[in-house]
Scaffold this motif. Structure first.
Motif, PDB file in Angstrom:
ATOM      1  N   VAL A 177      -9.665  23.120  -0.369  1.00 13.29           N
ATOM      2  CA  VAL A 177      -9.654  24.445  -0.350  1.00 13.29           C
ATOM      3  C   VAL A 177     -10.931  25.032  -1.056  1.00 13.29           C
ATOM      4  CG1 VAL A 177      -8.419  24.528  -2.374  1.00 13.29           C
ATOM      5  CG2 VAL A 177      -8.563  26.842  -1.213  1.00 13.29           C
ATOM      6  N   THR A 178     -11.465  26.109  -0.666  1.00  9.38           N
ATOM      7  CA  THR A 178     -12.952  26.533  -1.171  1.00  9.38           C
ATOM      8  C   THR A 178     -12.574  27.881  -1.827  1.00  9.38           C
ATOM      9  OG1 THR A 178     -13.606  27.804   0.918  1.00  9.38           O
ATOM     10  CG2 THR A 178     -14.236  25.337   0.602  1.00  9.38           C
ATOM     11  N   ARG A 179     -13.635  28.484  -2.455  1.00  7.34           N
ATOM     12  CA  ARG A 179     -13.462  29.843  -3.047  1.00  7.34           C
ATOM     13  C   ARG A 179     -13.427  30.853  -1.931  1.00  7.34           C
ATOM     14  NH1 ARG A 179     -16.090  30.917  -8.825  1.00  7.34           N
ATOM     15  NH2 ARG A 179     -15.566  28.812  -9.569  1.00  7.34           N
ATOM     16  N   GLY A 180     -14.063  30.421  -0.651  1.00  5.27           N
ATOM     17  CA  GLY A 180     -13.932  31.222   0.628  1.00  5.27           C
ATOM     18  C   GLY A 180     -12.594  31.336   0.915  1.00  5.27           C
ATOM     19  N   HIS A 181     -12.039  30.469   1.269  1.00  5.42           N
ATOM     20  CA  HIS A 181     -10.537  30.257   1.718  1.00  5.42           C
ATOM     21  C   HIS A 181      -9.442  31.081   0.533  1.00  5.42           C
ATOM     22  CE1 HIS A 181     -11.035  26.127   3.394  1.00  5.42           C
ATOM     23  NE2 HIS A 181     -11.237  26.915   4.376  1.00  5.42           N
ATOM     24  N   LEU A 182      -9.886  30.923  -0.790  1.00  3.58           N
ATOM     25  CA  LEU A 182      -9.006  31.498  -1.843  1.00  3.58           C
ATOM     26  C   LEU A 182      -8.986  33.215  -1.670  1.00  3.58           C
ATOM     27  CD1 LEU A 182      -7.091  31.188  -3.915  1.00  3.58           C
ATOM     28  CD2 LEU A 182      -8.861  30.884  -5.623  1.00  3.58           C
ATOM     29  N   ASP A 183     -10.192  33.486  -1.347  1.00  8.85           N
ATOM     30  CA  ASP A 183     -10.749  34.792  -1.137  1.00  8.85           C
ATOM     31  C   ASP A 183      -9.710  35.472  -0.238  1.00  8.85           C
ATOM     32  OD1 ASP A 183     -12.174  37.454  -1.639  1.00  8.85           O
ATOM     33  OD2 ASP A 183     -13.024  36.947   0.263  1.00  8.85           O
ATOM     34  N   ILE A 184      -9.708  34.720   1.120  1.00  8.94           N
ATOM     35  CA  ILE A 184      -9.055  35.257   2.197  1.00  8.94           C
ATOM     36  C   ILE A 184      -7.474  35.281   2.035  1.00  8.94           C
ATOM     37  CG2 ILE A 184      -8.637  34.539   4.724  1.00  8.94           C
ATOM     38  CD1 ILE A 184     -11.530  34.064   5.052  1.00  8.94           C
ATOM     39  N   ILE A 185      -6.898  34.200   1.201  1.00  7.79           N
ATOM     40  CA  ILE A 185      -5.570  34.182   0.893  1.00  7.79           C
ATOM     41  C   ILE A 185      -5.176  35.386   0.037  1.00  7.79           C
ATOM     42  CG2 ILE A 185      -3.702  32.612  -0.341  1.00  7.79           C
ATOM     43  CD1 ILE A 185      -5.602  30.324   0.543  1.00  7.79           C
ATOM     44  N   ALA A 186      -5.837  35.407  -0.898  1.00  6.06           N
ATOM     45  CA  ALA A 186      -5.618  36.713  -1.817  1.00  6.06           C
ATOM     46  C   ALA A 186      -5.552  38.174  -0.984  1.00  6.06           C
ATOM     47  CB  ALA A 186      -6.510  36.683  -2.982  1.00  6.06           C
ATOM     48  N   ARG A 187      -6.710  38.098  -0.155  1.00  6.42           N
ATOM     49  CA  ARG A 187      -6.561  39.250   0.558  1.00  6.42           C
ATOM     50  C   ARG A 187      -5.463  39.367   1.522  1.00  6.42           C
ATOM     51  NH1 ARG A 187     -12.492  38.579   2.668  1.00  6.42           N
ATOM     52  NH2 ARG A 187     -11.936  40.115   4.316  1.00  6.42           N
ATOM     53  N   ARG A 203       4.411  38.434   3.769  1.00  4.68           N
ATOM     54  CA  ARG A 203       4.599  36.936   3.596  1.00  4.68           C
ATOM     55  C   ARG A 203       3.439  36.230   4.169  1.00  4.68           C
ATOM     56  NH1 ARG A 203       8.407  34.133   7.954  1.00  4.68           N
ATOM     57  NH2 ARG A 203       8.701  32.102   6.772  1.00  4.68           N
ATOM     58  N   VAL A 204       2.912  35.473   3.435  1.00  3.64           N
ATOM     59  CA  VAL A 204       1.693  34.689   3.677  1.00  3.64           C
ATOM     60  C   VAL A 204       2.021  33.177   3.668  1.00  3.64           C
ATOM     61  CG1 VAL A 204      -0.684  34.341   3.525  1.00  3.64           C
ATOM     62  CG2 VAL A 204       0.189  36.498   3.213  1.00  3.64           C
ATOM     63  N   ILE A 205       1.698  32.390   5.030  1.00  2.00           N
ATOM     64  CA  ILE A 205       2.001  31.146   4.636  1.00  2.00           C
ATOM     65  C   ILE A 205       0.748  30.286   5.028  1.00  2.00           C
ATOM     66  CG2 ILE A 205       3.271  29.079   5.681  1.00  2.00           C
ATOM     67  CD1 ILE A 205       5.286  31.105   6.992  1.00  2.00           C
ATOM     68  N   VAL A 206       0.341  29.729   3.787  1.00  2.71           N
ATOM     69  CA  VAL A 206      -1.048  29.054   4.207  1.00  2.71           C
ATOM     70  C   VAL A 206      -0.392  27.387   4.450  1.00  2.71           C
ATOM     71  CG1 VAL A 206      -2.962  28.075   2.886  1.00  2.71           C
ATOM     72  CG2 VAL A 206      -2.128  30.342   2.215  1.00  2.71           C
ATOM     73  N   THR A 229     -13.026  38.768   7.919  1.00  2.00           N
ATOM     74  CA  THR A 229     -14.445  38.509   7.610  1.00  2.00           C
ATOM     75  C   THR A 229     -14.465  37.973   6.197  1.00  2.00           C
ATOM     76  OG1 THR A 229     -14.861  40.796   7.349  1.00  2.00           O
ATOM     77  CG2 THR A 229     -15.371  39.855   9.473  1.00  2.00           C
ATOM     78  N   ALA A 230     -15.461  36.817   5.871  1.00  2.00           N
ATOM     79  CA  ALA A 230     -15.424  36.512   4.642  1.00  2.00           C
ATOM     80  C   ALA A 230     -16.122  37.172   3.968  1.00  2.00           C
ATOM     81  CB  ALA A 230     -16.387  34.995   4.814  1.00  2.00           C
ATOM     82  N   SER A 231     -16.095  37.320   2.498  1.00  2.00           N
ATOM     83  CA  SER A 231     -16.802  38.333   1.586  1.00  2.00           C
ATOM     84  C   SER A 231     -18.211  37.715   1.620  1.00  2.00           C
ATOM     85  CB  SER A 231     -16.202  38.262   0.382  1.00  2.00           C
ATOM     86  OG  SER A 231     -14.768  38.863   0.274  1.00  2.00           O
ATOM     87  N   THR A 232     -19.124  38.678   1.485  1.00  2.00           N
ATOM     88  CA  THR A 232     -20.710  38.198   1.484  1.00  2.00           C
ATOM     89  C   THR A 232     -21.010  36.825   0.550  1.00  2.00           C
ATOM     90  OG1 THR A 232     -20.785  40.456   1.591  1.00  2.00           O
ATOM     91  CG2 THR A 232     -22.812  39.235   1.677  1.00  2.00           C
TER      92      THR A 232
END
Ligand code: PNS
Length: 167
Positions: free
Chosen positions: A14-24, A31-34, A120-123
């Motif tokens: 998992v990357t910071r990019g993934h984590l950003d999307i998970i949090a958003r 209900r969010v299932i990763v 979309t990924a945060s810049t």
């Protein structure tokens, strides 16, 4: 009924990019299932157990989140979880073609019952990928700013065991 979504992926790691999307996603959906693809034929740097631990460590603060794994077709898993929406991240235009094909296949295979929506990924995370993390790790580079801070030490320990150094 709560609107659920699945965010599927390899998450190796998992990357910071993934984590950003998970949090958003957690701020939009109840209900969010990763869910981590557990496919023994796909070569990964980290085992399924390690990838799940990494995800759990960095998402402790998020409510309404489930960390899970699946094998086989994603649409079968989605049906099993009673979820009709898949989310995927889009970093740059390069992701688009592949993601559109995947969304179309999943829609067709599920007889139009499953939709894919894109975050979309945060810049600041647009350049980050698990592939990049692995490449930097293999070349003994520093991944501190790319992986979530909660898992940096754990990744370092794991890799020291396999004699890959990190700084
Ligand atoms: O993080 P990734 O590797 O880009 O994720 C791709 C993933 C795991 C979401 C995708 O390959 C998948 O769901 N595979 C399971 C098999 C499947 O359902 N294939 C048909 C849709 S591509």
């Amino acid at each position: 009924m709560k609107q659920g979504v699945i965010f599927p992926g390899s998450f190796d790691p998992v990357t910071r990019g993934h984590l950003d999307i998970i949090a958003r996603a957690c701020s939009v959906f109840d209900r969010v299932i990763v869910s981590v693809l557990n496919n023994s034929e796909k070569k990964t740097l980290f085992s399924i157990e390690e990838r799940l631990i990494f995800l759990k460590l960095c998402t402790k603060h998020l409510k309404g989140l489930e960390i899970d794994h699946y094998n086989g077709l994603l649409i079968h898993y989605a049906k099993f979880k009673k979820v009709k929406t898949i989310i995927r991240g889009l970093r740059t235009i390069n992701d688009l073609e592949h993601e559109l094909v995947m969304a179309k296949i999943n829609k067709d295979l599920s007889k139009n019952s499953i939709e894919t929506i894109f975050f979309t990924a945060s810049t600041k995370y647009q350049h980050i990928s698990s592939r990049l993390v692995k490449e930097i790790l293999k070349l003994n580079g520093n991944i501190k700013t790319i992986v979530p801070k909660e898992i940096f030490d754990t990744i370092k320990k794991q890799l020291t065991k396999c004699s890959i150094d990190t700084y």
